[in-house]
Structure formats: structure tokens, C-alpha cells
Design a protein around this motif. Structure first.
Motif, short mmCIF file in Angstrom:
data_model
loop_
_atom_site.label_atom_id
_atom_site.label_comp_id
_atom_site.label_asym_id
_atom_site.label_seq_id
_atom_site.Cartn_x
_atom_site.Cartn_y
_atom_site.Cartn_z
N ASP A 1 -32.80 -11.23 59.26
CA ASP A 1 -31.98 -11.88 60.26
C ASP A 1 -30.58 -12.19 59.71
O ASP A 1 -29.57 -11.95 60.36
CB ASP A 1 -32.66 -13.18 60.73
N GLU B 1 -28.54 -8.95 59.22
CA GLU B 1 -28.04 -8.49 60.52
C GLU B 1 -26.86 -9.35 60.97
O GLU B 1 -25.87 -8.83 61.49
CB GLU B 1 -29.15 -8.52 61.56
N TRP B 2 -26.92 -10.65 60.75
CA TRP B 2 -25.81 -11.54 61.11
C TRP B 2 -24.56 -11.15 60.31
O TRP B 2 -23.46 -11.08 60.88
CB TRP B 2 -26.18 -12.99 60.81
N ARG C 1 -23.80 -8.22 59.11
CA ARG C 1 -23.30 -6.95 59.65
C ARG C 1 -22.52 -7.15 60.95
O ARG C 1 -21.49 -6.53 61.16
CB ARG C 1 -24.45 -5.99 59.89
N ARG C 2 -23.00 -8.02 61.81
CA ARG C 2 -22.31 -8.28 63.08
C ARG C 2 -20.99 -9.01 62.87
O ARG C 2 -20.12 -8.96 63.74
CB ARG C 2 -23.21 -9.11 63.99
N HIS C 3 -20.85 -9.71 61.78
CA HIS C 3 -19.65 -10.53 61.54
C HIS C 3 -18.75 -9.94 60.46
O HIS C 3 -17.94 -10.65 59.88
CB HIS C 3 -20.05 -11.96 61.21
N ASP C 4 -18.88 -8.66 60.18
CA ASP C 4 -18.00 -7.94 59.23
C ASP C 4 -17.87 -8.63 57.88
O ASP C 4 -16.77 -8.79 57.36
CB ASP C 4 -16.60 -7.75 59.86
#
Length: 53
Positions: free
Chosen positions: A43, A46-47, A49-52
Motif C-alpha cells: 500500500d 503504491e502511494w 508511486r502515485r505521488h512521484d
């Protein structure tokens, strides 16, 4: 300061494990984590990755 290392020494694995132990927190407050490690790590990745990060 110029020329100084930014190296930070890590705690030995047993000391680190003690820092992550929530046994007393659970006993004192009834705390129950929402995520176990197997769920939390993916989790968090993934967070990131979504927030660069």
C-alpha cells in the motif's frame, strides 16, 4: 558543515524490532493497527508511486 559525512548509523536489527513492537501500546490503549506489514508495505509503495516519490 562542509566536508562532513551525512552518514547516519542504523540501529542493529534486534533494536529496530523492539522499536516496532506495539505490544505495550496495545496493552495500554487497546490500539489495533489497521494494516499488517504484508498489507501495509505494498500500500505504501503504491502511494509513493502515485505521488512521484
Amino acid at each position: 558543515m562542509a566536508g562532513e559525512s551525512s552518514y547516519v548509523e542504523r540501529a542493529p536489527a534486534p533494536a529496530l524490532a523492539a522499536l516496532l513492537d506495539t505490544t505495550r501500546l496495545r496493552a495500554d490503549t487497546g490500539f489495533q493497527p489497521e494494516y499488517d506489514v504484508e498489507r501495509a508495505v505494498p500500500d505504501y509503495v503504491e502511494w509513493l508511486r502515485r505521488h512521484d516519490h
